[in-house]
Scaffold this active site. Structure first.
Site, PDB file in Angstrom:
ATOM      1  N   HIS A 169       1.454  13.676  38.615  1.00 27.48           N
ATOM      2  CA  HIS A 169       2.001  12.018  39.019  1.00 27.48           C
ATOM      3  C   HIS A 169       3.464  12.212  38.349  1.00 27.48           C
ATOM      4  CE1 HIS A 169       1.320   7.918  38.093  1.00 27.48           C
ATOM      5  NE2 HIS A 169       2.482   7.571  37.816  1.00 27.48           N
TER       6      HIS A 169
ATOM      7  N   ASP B 164      -6.572  17.555  37.865  1.00 29.08           N
ATOM      8  CA  ASP B 164      -5.893  17.334  38.239  1.00 29.08           C
ATOM      9  C   ASP B 164      -5.590  16.728  39.502  1.00 29.08           C
ATOM     10  OD1 ASP B 164      -3.317  18.620  39.228  1.00 29.08           O
ATOM     11  OD2 ASP B 164      -4.615  20.663  39.997  1.00 29.08           O
TER      12      ASP B 164
END
Ligand code: NAG
Ligand code: NAG
Ligand code: NAG
Ligand code: NAG
Ligand code: NAG
Ligand code: NAG
Ligand code: NAG
Ligand code: NAG
Length: 588
Positions: free
Chosen positions: A440, A480
């Protein structure tokens, strides 16, 4: 006129001798990701550990804000946010973006710099061995020079530049960051004791590093070789001013979100007694002033810190304090006292964790130390912080058995992070083929719309090498998924203990780090189905999705149950028939 000229010449000379280290003309770059799955066959020093240290430092370069130099190493990052502060007539350009977006936050930045400078003072020789000291110097100054600008006068400190609320959750590249970017300060009438004291601690800890004020070098290693007395003095002056501001502001002592509510959405502080203690301790180390050590002991009592000795992270520094008290009183008896008292307090805390008795945390099934509440939104950082403290404290234990236990526990947490976990994943981007691939991070992603953050584009445009992600959930599962920020976000404070641990291992390790044995596909073969359990996916907390092993166990279990039920029901039918027969007989 002559004295003035002489002063000028001397001043210029001091600038020349005491400047930043020169960066290598051919810059160090992270190796190809496949390199992380190859053994080095080396003993000491082992280049795999220096590579890990180099990558962990490199991450900070990807987080830079402001005007980037022509010798920048991260090719996909551009100069950005050059006008920060302009509307308030203050220059706040530069510094570091805090995490996956573009806000700049003084409180976690100061904590990260404190941690890194403390580590580079005690275990700095690792940076030297890895040839990373010039990059460490560069990294620290990028942060410290910004903090100097943010400390505009004795009792004014700028604490926030832009926030999720002000930029409308902007998700995109670094060339179109929305403006205006509001800036916020604490000051004498509206103070922030925690942020002022933590920033004082950062300046003091980094002053110790730049002044080469080593602790006893038979117990710890030497500081990284970046001595610069002029810079160390500047840092110390800022530390002293900020400490005074924290202690004696007209507005009293208070948490900084009371003065600047805008910081609360990301980094609300729960207290300030821990930061005051930390600032006083690093200042007593810096100045040799026994009075400051006594003040630190006073805060420990006054704010009842023994009762909140739990997690060590950007908000809570309590577990680090007995370590620092012990270090100073052991190696500088003219400054600190009560070594055995502080040693016992430190050992009581560490024993509870290592021996899992009255522990403030528990172990996940896969072996990660989990602080309920704090670990839920970044699980690796608290565990790595404990590992770092244990290793630092290990030369100060009461027995060699304890020392061995502490080192073994610290290694278990670091190895978990480096891939010895149920996901077979080293949780550091760009390190190994099984590393997280969708962290992120808005600049690394390359997308422009937060609504389609997971899909457009699906893969990150750029690899943000060396970034430690938040970490797996309480069932050791890592998905993920880019929008799942508790698992996949990157941040300045996450990487801080990684630097110190990598430096410690560069200094002492002979074997390769764990991850070199993880070959391509290891993570994909165990990647969990279902959804994570965290703040973004609360529905995933109801029941853990099962991994393959659990599924097999479940299948075996169901078979046994059905066999038993089948067997029992067969027996029951037999009884029924027999009873029926007997019944017939009875009725007959
Ligand atoms: C290490 O040794 C292995 C096995 O002998 C070999 O395949 C590999 O290429 C070596 N790695 C390096 C970096 O020399
Ligand atoms: C560091 O530099 C020295 C001298 O150039 C070299 O011998 C050594 O191999 C380098 N170490 C690493 C880890 O790059
Ligand atoms: C700091 O600056 C502010 C204005 O930015 C001013 O009001 C205040 O008096 C200054 N404080 C000191 C100690 O100079
Ligand atoms: C930096 O600028 C280049 C050239 O315009 C662009 O391709 C790249 O995506 C930018 N980087 C970021 C993080 O936005
Ligand atoms: C002091 O800080 C508060 C909170 O950020 C702010 O509202 C106020 O304007 C500041 N005072 C000065 C003189 O800048
Ligand atoms: C440790 O400190 C002593 C005394 O200051 C000094 O003589 C010695 O060279 C230092 N050792 C190392 C390894 O730096
Ligand atoms: C805070 O104020 C008190 C009372 O004036 C003074 O004794 C003390 O030295 C001050 N502390 C600092 C850190 O300046
Ligand atoms: C440290 O020692 C002094 C004097 O020996 C004593 O007064 C003080 O209470 C001790 N502090 C702690 C935390 O034990």
């Amino acid at each position: 006129m002559y004295p003035a000229l002489l002063a000028l010449v001397l001043h210029t000379a001091s600038l020349l001798v005491a400047a930043q280290l020169t960066l290598p003309s051919s810059p160090w770059q992270p190796p190809d990701i496949s390199d992380g799955a190859k053994s080095s066959n080396e003993s000491y020093p082992n280049s795999k550990w220096s590579t890990l240290l180099g990558e962990a430092l490199y991450f900070y370069e990807a987080q830079r804000s402001g005007e980037l130099p022509s010798n920048k190493r991260v090719p996909w990052r551009n100069s950005s946010a050059l006008d920060d502060g302009r509307e308030a007539r203050v220059d706040l350009a530069g510094g570091y973006y805090d995490a996956g977006d573009y806000s700049k936050q003084t409180f976690p930045l100061a904590f990260s710099l404190t941690s890194i400078c403390w580590g580079a003072t005690d275990f700095g020789k690792g940076y030297d061995l890895a040839n990373q000291t010039a990059y460490l110097d560069d990294m620290l100054r990028w942060g410290l020079d910004w903090l100097i600008k943010a400390h505009t006068n004795e009792s004014t400190l700028w604490v926030l530049v832009a926030s999720k609320d002000s930029d409308g959750s902007y998700w995109g590249g670094d060339r179109t960051i929305p403006i205006p970017r509001p800036v916020y300060q604490v000051n004498d009438t509206n103070p922030g004791t925690d942020v002022a004291a933590q920033t004082a601690a950062a300046f003091a800890a980094c002053s110790n590093l730049y002044a080469n004020r080593a602790l006893d070098n038979s117990t710890f290693s030497t500081p990284a070789s970046l001595k610069d007395d002029t810079y160390a003095d500047t840092l110390l002056t800022h530390a002293q001013q900020l400490y005074k501001f924290a202690v004696n502001a007209t507005g009293g002592r208070k948490v900084y979100q009371k003065s600047v509510p805008e910081v609360a959405s990301a980094y609300a502080s729960s207290d300030y007694g821990d930061e005051l203690t930390m600032a006083a301790l690093f200042l007593s180390w810096a100045t040799g002033d026994q009075q400051l050590f006594l003040e630190a002991e006073g805060y420990w009592e006054q704010y009842k810190l023994a009762e909140s000795n739990r997690v060590y992270n950007w908000d809570s520094k309590v577990p680090a304090l007995p370590v620092l008290f012990s270090q100073i009183s052991k190696t500088q008896p003219n400054v600190g006292s009560n070594f055995s008292t502080w040693q016992r307090i430190a050992e009581t805390y560490f024993d509870s964790i290592v021996n899992k008795k009255d522990s403030p945390a528990y172990m996940t099934g896969g072996g990660l130390l989990w602080f309920e509440g704090d670990s839920n939104s970044a699980s690796l950082n608290p565990a790595l912080n404990v590992a770092m403290l244990l290793r630092r404290f290990s030369p100060l234990t009461t027995s060699s058995e304890k020392k061995a236990d502490y080192l073994a526990f610290a290694d278990s947490q670091f190895e978990y992070t480096l891939g010895k976990n149920p996901m077979s994943m080293p949780f550091i981007v760009g390190l190994n083929p099984n590393s997280p691939s969708k962290p992120h991070s808005a600049p690394a992603h390359g997308g422009n719309d937060v609504e389609t953050i997971n899909t457009d584009p699906e893969n990150n445009a750029y690899t943000i090498y060396g970034a430690l992600v938040g970490g797996p959930d309480r069932w050791d599962r890592y998905f993920d998924i880019r929008n799942d920020w508790p698992q996949s976000e990157v941040a300045l404070d996450y990487n801080a203990p990684l630097l110190t641990l990598a430096s410690m291992h560069t200094l002492s390790a002979t074997k390769d780090p764990y991850y070199v044995q993880l070959q391509e596909g290891a993570y994909l073969s165990v990647k969990p189905s279902g959804i994570p359990c965290d703040a973004v996916y609360p529905e995933g907390c109801r029941a853990p999705a099962m991994n393959k092993g659990a599924k097999i166990a479940m299948a075996v279990c169901l078979t046994v149950v059905s066999l038993v039920v089948f067997g029992l029901s067969g027996y029951y039918i037999f009884i029924l028939i027999r009873n029926a027969k007997e019944g017939t007989e009875y009725t007959a």
